[in-house]
Design a protein around this motif. Sequence first.
Motif, short mmCIF file in Angstrom:
data_model
loop_
_atom_site.label_atom_id
_atom_site.label_comp_id
_atom_site.label_asym_id
_atom_site.label_seq_id
_atom_site.Cartn_x
_atom_site.Cartn_y
_atom_site.Cartn_z
N ARG A 88 0.94 -0.99 0.19
CA ARG A 88 0.10 -0.02 -0.01
C ARG A 88 0.72 1.40 0.06
O ARG A 88 0.58 2.16 -0.79
CB ARG A 88 -0.80 0.02 1.26
N LYS A 91 1.38 4.49 -2.79
CA LYS A 91 1.03 5.74 -2.56
C LYS A 91 2.34 6.65 -2.56
O LYS A 91 2.22 7.70 -2.32
CB LYS A 91 0.45 5.72 -1.01
N LYS A 131 -0.44 -1.50 -9.46
CA LYS A 131 -0.78 -2.30 -10.63
C LYS A 131 0.84 -2.04 -11.61
O LYS A 131 1.29 -3.27 -12.10
CB LYS A 131 -1.52 -1.38 -11.67
N TYR A 164 3.43 -4.37 -9.59
CA TYR A 164 3.15 -5.68 -9.87
C TYR A 164 3.65 -6.32 -11.52
O TYR A 164 4.18 -7.15 -11.36
CB TYR A 164 1.75 -6.25 -9.92
N SER A 200 5.51 -6.42 7.42
CA SER A 200 4.16 -6.05 7.48
C SER A 200 3.25 -7.13 7.80
O SER A 200 1.88 -7.15 7.88
CB SER A 200 3.85 -5.48 6.11
N ILE A 214 2.37 -9.79 10.38
CA ILE A 214 2.40 -10.30 11.83
C ILE A 214 1.41 -11.58 12.34
O ILE A 214 0.41 -10.98 11.99
CB ILE A 214 2.57 -9.20 12.85
N GLU A 263 -12.05 0.06 0.57
CA GLU A 263 -10.92 0.11 0.09
C GLU A 263 -10.50 -0.83 -1.15
O GLU A 263 -9.70 -0.52 -2.02
CB GLU A 263 -9.70 -0.52 1.00
N GLU A 311 -5.57 -7.71 3.18
CA GLU A 311 -4.05 -6.98 3.46
C GLU A 311 -3.74 -7.09 4.78
O GLU A 311 -4.62 -7.03 5.65
CB GLU A 311 -3.83 -5.83 2.59
N MET A 312 -2.38 -7.03 5.10
CA MET A 312 -1.82 -7.31 6.47
C MET A 312 -1.79 -5.65 6.76
O MET A 312 -1.18 -5.03 5.76
CB MET A 312 -0.69 -8.04 6.49
N LEU A 329 -0.11 -13.34 2.15
CA LEU A 329 1.07 -13.86 2.67
C LEU A 329 1.59 -14.83 1.87
O LEU A 329 0.89 -15.38 1.23
CB LEU A 329 1.06 -14.47 4.01
N ALA A 352 -2.78 -10.76 -3.60
CA ALA A 352 -2.99 -9.10 -3.57
C ALA A 352 -4.06 -8.92 -4.25
O ALA A 352 -4.15 -8.43 -5.47
CB ALA A 352 -1.76 -8.31 -3.96
N GLU A 366 -7.12 -7.07 -6.34
CA GLU A 366 -7.39 -5.63 -6.83
C GLU A 366 -8.75 -5.45 -6.78
O GLU A 366 -9.38 -4.28 -6.47
CB GLU A 366 -6.86 -5.74 -8.23
N TYR A 418 -3.64 -8.28 -8.49
CA TYR A 418 -3.09 -7.42 -9.42
C TYR A 418 -2.00 -8.45 -10.35
O TYR A 418 -1.64 -7.82 -11.35
CB TYR A 418 -2.05 -6.65 -8.59
N THR A 432 -9.75 -4.69 4.34
CA THR A 432 -8.51 -3.45 4.95
C THR A 432 -9.01 -3.47 6.38
O THR A 432 -10.14 -2.76 6.64
CB THR A 432 -8.32 -2.56 4.04
N GLU A 459 -0.59 5.49 6.89
CA GLU A 459 -1.49 5.50 5.71
C GLU A 459 -2.66 4.51 6.09
O GLU A 459 -3.52 4.55 5.47
CB GLU A 459 -0.62 5.12 4.52
N LEU A 460 -2.45 3.87 6.98
CA LEU A 460 -3.73 3.28 7.64
C LEU A 460 -4.33 3.53 8.72
O LEU A 460 -5.12 2.90 9.32
CB LEU A 460 -3.56 1.45 7.86
N ILE A 504 2.78 -0.75 16.10
CA ILE A 504 4.12 -1.66 16.32
C ILE A 504 3.96 -2.85 15.75
O ILE A 504 2.87 -3.38 15.43
CB ILE A 504 4.08 -1.43 17.79
N PRO A 505 5.10 -3.33 15.36
CA PRO A 505 5.13 -4.68 14.48
C PRO A 505 4.79 -5.83 15.62
O PRO A 505 5.80 -6.68 15.64
CB PRO A 505 6.60 -4.62 13.92
N THR A 506 3.57 -6.12 16.14
CA THR A 506 3.06 -7.08 16.63
C THR A 506 1.79 -7.62 16.19
O THR A 506 1.12 -6.51 15.61
CB THR A 506 3.52 -7.08 18.33
#
Lengths: 104, 460
Positions: A66, A70, A77, A80, A102, A104, B163, B206-207, B243, B272, B274, B286, B301, B316-317, B344-346
């Motif tokens: 994402r 941006k 697109k 990819y 990203s 987890i 989204e 998406e994650m 993933l 992913a 589209e 995509y 999302t 952005e999220l 945070i990354p958990t």
Amino acid sequence: MIMLKELVGNTIDVNEEGFMTDFTQWNTQIGEALATENEISMTPKHWEVITYIQTEYKNNVPLSIRKIGKSGVVDIKEFYTLFPNAPLKTATKIAGIPKPVSCI
Amino acid sequence: MFKVIYTDNQYHLHRSQTALHLYCVICNSISKESKSNTNPKTSKTITMKHKKNILILGAGTAGTIMANQLVKEVDPHTWNITIADATNTHYYQPGFLFLPFGIYDEEDVKKPIRSFLPDEVKFIQDKASEIKSEEQQVLFESGKTIHYDVLIIATGSTIDSSEIEGMNGPEWRKSIFDFYTFEGAKALREKLATWEGGKLVVHITEMPIKCPVAPLEFSFLADDYFGKKGMRDKVDITYVTPLSGAFTKPRATQKLEYLLKEKNINIVSDFAIESVDNENKSIKDYSGKEVPFDLLVTVPTNKGSQVIEQSGLGDELNFVPTDKGTLQSKVSANIFVLGDATNIPTSKAGSVTHFQAEILFENVLRFIRKEELLPEFDGHANCFIETGKGKALLIDFNYDHEPVEGTFPIAGIGPLRLLKESRMNHWGKLAFRWVYWNMLLKARPIPFVKARMSLAGKNF
């Protein structure tokens, strides 16, 4: 586990998934060679994306598809099209930075 | 300028401040204007000692635990604790997974917010519309403004189906469902009850997503559900993920992919999305991949709260940039972030919030006492994974250590087994609902379960 890998006359440290573990070892020749291994033929647009990714990495900005969509460099697109299948994974591998967390 | 608001027999002083002076004694400067603003009922007590405000935004798992913890330690003569939420219902979100299969009823997953908050905490049902970090104020939709000295953002994450092109199109809640909302899970229950079978696609957009194992659990429970209905042969289940595998951590992925195979669930990875094609009922990615469905159960999302976006505080999220060790926001020193609202990354999960709360609580107290914050949060997550047929797996991990096999919570004894299916784990998950309502929300210690992950009893 970190392994040593010989590439275009350089020795680099990689993990079991083939991601470089020491960004200071990276140079464009290595990037080119990693791209070839991943069946990517680099163009100026590819390099633009790689440079953007490396800059974000150096600034400790977490990367995601994402985010790249941006970035103003490419939209999702195009990303990819440039790096098919798993673009973020492939692009970060070529850029010599760790796989983004990203997921987890 | 002072604005005096009369609430619950107490005066709260509200003042615009451009810098943080947590310890400034505002009472020293109480203006004549405010003193003259007397109320006959309380005029005797207006020798008022000005109190400072801890404001918590969001009364979900994170905010509720925090309110219960803080009330035990902060001096009630110096501090007011206020918590605000747009609704007055507390949802047990892990229960949304069970709702579609009729394992839980609606009443099992919702209770009034107020009943989990201590009396000393003021609850405001109002939706925050903007956080003004410079002024230390939060604006609400009702027009109310609340000044804070310490702000704890616990606004969580929500799904946003808009989204992805076509996701909330004509087939939304007809053949496209989510189970991350109470309404979505209920609608899906109605659908599953009468569905005659076909292609069931369980999908992650998406994650990151809240409770990243929930879609896997949904797939396992669906296998069990249709099996019990005697129609498993009429249902083709496919798990579609952005993933590269069933999970992100290698050893858990291996285990979970084995289970998917055993249960005859297909997996499509690196997908992913589209768009969703409502007419032909398929999802497209995509790279040109396409997966057809008769019933799509998607996790749209996940994004942070709108108030974060409106205040310009998020990424952005709409997740708030937060220090991963101290849980202090990167926005302002007196803003802390707890639970799903952080970047945070958990994992975004109740267990993580519970562990974070212990660390954050300590750091808020340290901040109040002007002491250095401790970077103690280690990313600890502990998740049950329902695998169907009365069994579950349990995983325990943190920033540095992936889930592995072993025993939990007592090393070498258990009784729960890590990364192994067992009936005991399933009972643990069901018992957890009681623990959640009766211990976790009220910040009562859970025996043997520590905020920082223990390495003991694990087979690395």
